[in-house]
Design an enzyme around this catalytic site. Structure first.
Site, PDB file in Angstrom:
ATOM      1  N   ASN A  94       3.926  23.882  10.613  1.00 15.85           N
ATOM      2  CA  ASN A  94       2.819  24.756  11.027  1.00 15.85           C
ATOM      3  C   ASN A  94       1.541  24.415  10.270  1.00 15.85           C
ATOM      4  O   ASN A  94       1.572  23.890   9.161  1.00 15.85           O
ATOM      5  CB  ASN A  94       3.197  26.244  10.853  1.00 15.85           C
ATOM      6  CG  ASN A  94       3.529  26.633   9.424  1.00 15.85           C
ATOM      7  OD1 ASN A  94       4.087  25.848   8.662  1.00 15.85           O
ATOM      8  ND2 ASN A  94       3.202  27.851   9.047  1.00 15.85           N
ATOM      9  N   MET A  95       0.417  24.706  10.913  1.00 16.05           N
ATOM     10  CA  MET A  95      -0.890  24.438  10.309  1.00 16.05           C
ATOM     11  C   MET A  95      -1.807  25.630  10.564  1.00 16.05           C
ATOM     12  O   MET A  95      -1.937  26.087  11.705  1.00 16.05           O
ATOM     13  CB  MET A  95      -1.532  23.191  10.941  1.00 16.05           C
ATOM     14  CG  MET A  95      -0.727  21.922  10.759  1.00 16.05           C
ATOM     15  SD  MET A  95      -1.384  20.564  11.781  1.00 16.05           S
ATOM     16  CE  MET A  95      -2.734  20.042  10.774  1.00 16.05           C
ATOM     17  N   GLU A  96      -2.420  26.122   9.496  1.00 17.59           N
ATOM     18  CA  GLU A  96      -3.364  27.239   9.602  1.00 17.59           C
ATOM     19  C   GLU A  96      -4.728  26.769   9.120  1.00 17.59           C
ATOM     20  O   GLU A  96      -4.808  25.913   8.241  1.00 17.59           O
ATOM     21  CB  GLU A  96      -2.875  28.404   8.735  1.00 17.59           C
ATOM     22  CG  GLU A  96      -1.513  28.925   9.196  1.00 17.59           C
ATOM     23  CD  GLU A  96      -0.861  29.882   8.192  1.00 17.59           C
ATOM     24  OE1 GLU A  96      -1.430  30.083   7.088  1.00 17.59           O
ATOM     25  OE2 GLU A  96       0.205  30.399   8.518  1.00 17.59           O
ATOM     26  N   HIS A 107       1.779  25.914  15.544  1.00 19.27           N
ATOM     27  CA  HIS A 107       3.131  26.306  15.147  1.00 19.27           C
ATOM     28  C   HIS A 107       3.975  25.042  14.923  1.00 19.27           C
ATOM     29  O   HIS A 107       3.698  23.987  15.512  1.00 19.27           O
ATOM     30  CB  HIS A 107       3.767  27.185  16.224  1.00 19.27           C
ATOM     31  CG  HIS A 107       3.042  28.493  16.410  1.00 19.27           C
ATOM     32  ND1 HIS A 107       3.702  29.697  16.506  1.00 19.27           N
ATOM     33  CD2 HIS A 107       1.724  28.784  16.492  1.00 19.27           C
ATOM     34  CE1 HIS A 107       2.813  30.673  16.650  1.00 19.27           C
ATOM     35  NE2 HIS A 107       1.607  30.147  16.652  1.00 19.27           N
ATOM     36  N   GLU A 109       6.902  24.139  15.922  1.00 17.95           N
ATOM     37  CA  GLU A 109       7.530  23.571  17.124  1.00 17.95           C
ATOM     38  C   GLU A 109       6.501  22.756  17.905  1.00 17.95           C
ATOM     39  O   GLU A 109       6.802  21.675  18.414  1.00 17.95           O
ATOM     40  CB  GLU A 109       8.082  24.692  18.027  1.00 17.95           C
ATOM     41  CG  GLU A 109       9.213  25.501  17.407  1.00 17.95           C
ATOM     42  CD  GLU A 109       8.723  26.712  16.607  1.00 17.95           C
ATOM     43  OE1 GLU A 109       7.645  26.641  15.968  1.00 17.95           O
ATOM     44  OE2 GLU A 109       9.432  27.734  16.611  1.00 17.95           O
ATOM     45  N   CYS A 134       8.959  31.873  17.706  1.00 20.35           N
ATOM     46  CA  CYS A 134       8.224  33.046  18.170  1.00 20.35           C
ATOM     47  C   CYS A 134       8.061  32.970  19.690  1.00 20.35           C
ATOM     48  O   CYS A 134       8.297  31.920  20.305  1.00 20.35           O
ATOM     49  CB  CYS A 134       6.856  33.109  17.481  1.00 20.35           C
ATOM     50  SG  CYS A 134       5.687  31.899  18.089  1.00 20.35           S
ATOM     51  N   CYS A 137       5.929  30.094  20.999  1.00 16.84           N
ATOM     52  CA  CYS A 137       6.579  28.769  21.022  1.00 16.84           C
ATOM     53  C   CYS A 137       7.621  28.676  22.134  1.00 16.84           C
ATOM     54  O   CYS A 137       7.793  27.607  22.732  1.00 16.84           O
ATOM     55  CB  CYS A 137       7.232  28.463  19.686  1.00 16.84           C
ATOM     56  SG  CYS A 137       6.007  28.063  18.431  1.00 16.84           S
TER      57      CYS A 137
HETATM   58 ZN   LIG Z   1       5.789  29.803  17.040  1.00 15.45          ZN
END
Ligand SMILES: [Zn+2]
Length: 300
Positions: A94-96, A107, A109, A134, A137
């Protein structure tokens, strides 16, 4: 080509694996050509030396995938491993992004699947994730060429089909779309430009998945050392889970172990006749890395 240094989080995750696995994986991961993916032969070798089953090994390797995570907002590190139909396994995380909107988040995935797509895969046979996918995804994965057969593996769970995680799903076929995510396609896009970055963005746009808006779009990023990372736009039947091309290019860069702070230039190519535009979002997100970052733009 990978850079010489590997980020500390990945090296630490490698050192924490069971000894035999760590010893067998280290030469693969420190080899010059390592690109955060494993060939079927490398995976088989790791299974043999670790005495782990296919699923057990994938679950062990999730800590390596999660070490690529950039999660300064949630501090929630998600790793995913997508196996392409060729048998090759691709890490993702994941990357924010601080100072921009939550909708820009990637996300794990999406990262692993895009990583496989960037390397030429035309389908995903299974995906392993360290937390339950989630809803966003599940919907993103329902766009895949292999959505009906895709298997999801979680730690301490029996493998389940995506369709079990997403009953009574809504997907591309509900909108009459038969052209699915990762299926091999091109759009005959051409750009009359000598600029290498714009040309790379156009090549990415040519492989994009945009059957809803027809805004075939691609982004290319140039790193400090000159290397170019491109990304294709991945639309979704539910629209909001669509993954912009900038995000796919940033996944490309992150999984090659390049910090996003090393983006020096960017290019976006999209369609001038499309009912949507990615220009404003791409500019806004790039400006959070550097206010002076130049975005070359072509609407074709
Ligand atoms: Zn997700």
């Amino acid at each position: 080509m990978r850079r010489i240094t590997m980020r500390a989080e990945v090296l630490e995750a490698l050192s924490k694996l069971p000894h035999e696995l760590s010893q067998a994986l280290k030469p693969m991961m420190t080899a010059p050509g390592f690109d955060a993916s494993l060939s079927p032969e490398e995976f088989q070798h790791l299974m043999a030396v670790s005495q782990l089953s296919d699923a057990e090994l994938r679950i062990q390797l999730l800590s390596i995938a999660a070490a690529y995570s950039i999660a300064s907002i949630s501090n929630f590190y998600v790793g995913a491993i997508a196996r392409g139909t060729s048998g090759r396994l691709y890490f993702g995380a994941n990357m924010e992004f601080e100072s921009t909107s939550m909708s820009q988040t990637v996300h794990a995935e999406q990262s692993a699947i895009s990583h496989a797509w960037l390397k030429g895969e035309e389908g995903i046979s299974d995906i392993t994730v360290n937390y339950s996918p989630c809803g966003h995804c599940r919907q993103f994965m329902n766009e895949l060429s292999t959505a009906q057969s895709l298997v999801v593996q979680l730690p301490e769970r029996t493998p389940k089909a995506l369709q079990e995680y997403l009953p009574e799903s809504f997907g591309p076929t509900d909108l009459g779309i038969t052209d699915l995510l990762l299926s091999d396609k091109t759009h005959d896009l051409q750009l009359d430009s000598e600029d290498a970055l714009l040309t790379a963005a156009c090549q990415a746009a040519d492989k994009s998945h945009a059957p809803y808006s027809k805004n075939f779009a691609g982004v290319a990023l140039r790193a400090k050392d000159g290397r170019i990372f491109s990304g294709m736009y991945a639309e979704n039947a539910a629209f909001n889970p669509s993954l912009p091309p900038l995000q796919v290019a940033m996944i490309h860069m992150n999984m090659a172990d390049y910090p996003l702070s090393e983006i020096t230039e960017a290019a976006l190519v999209e369609q001038k006749s499309a009912p949507v535009s990615l220009l404003a979002d791409t500019q806004t997100t790039l400006e959070t890395f550097s206010p002076d970052l130049q975005l070359a733009y072509a609407a074709i």
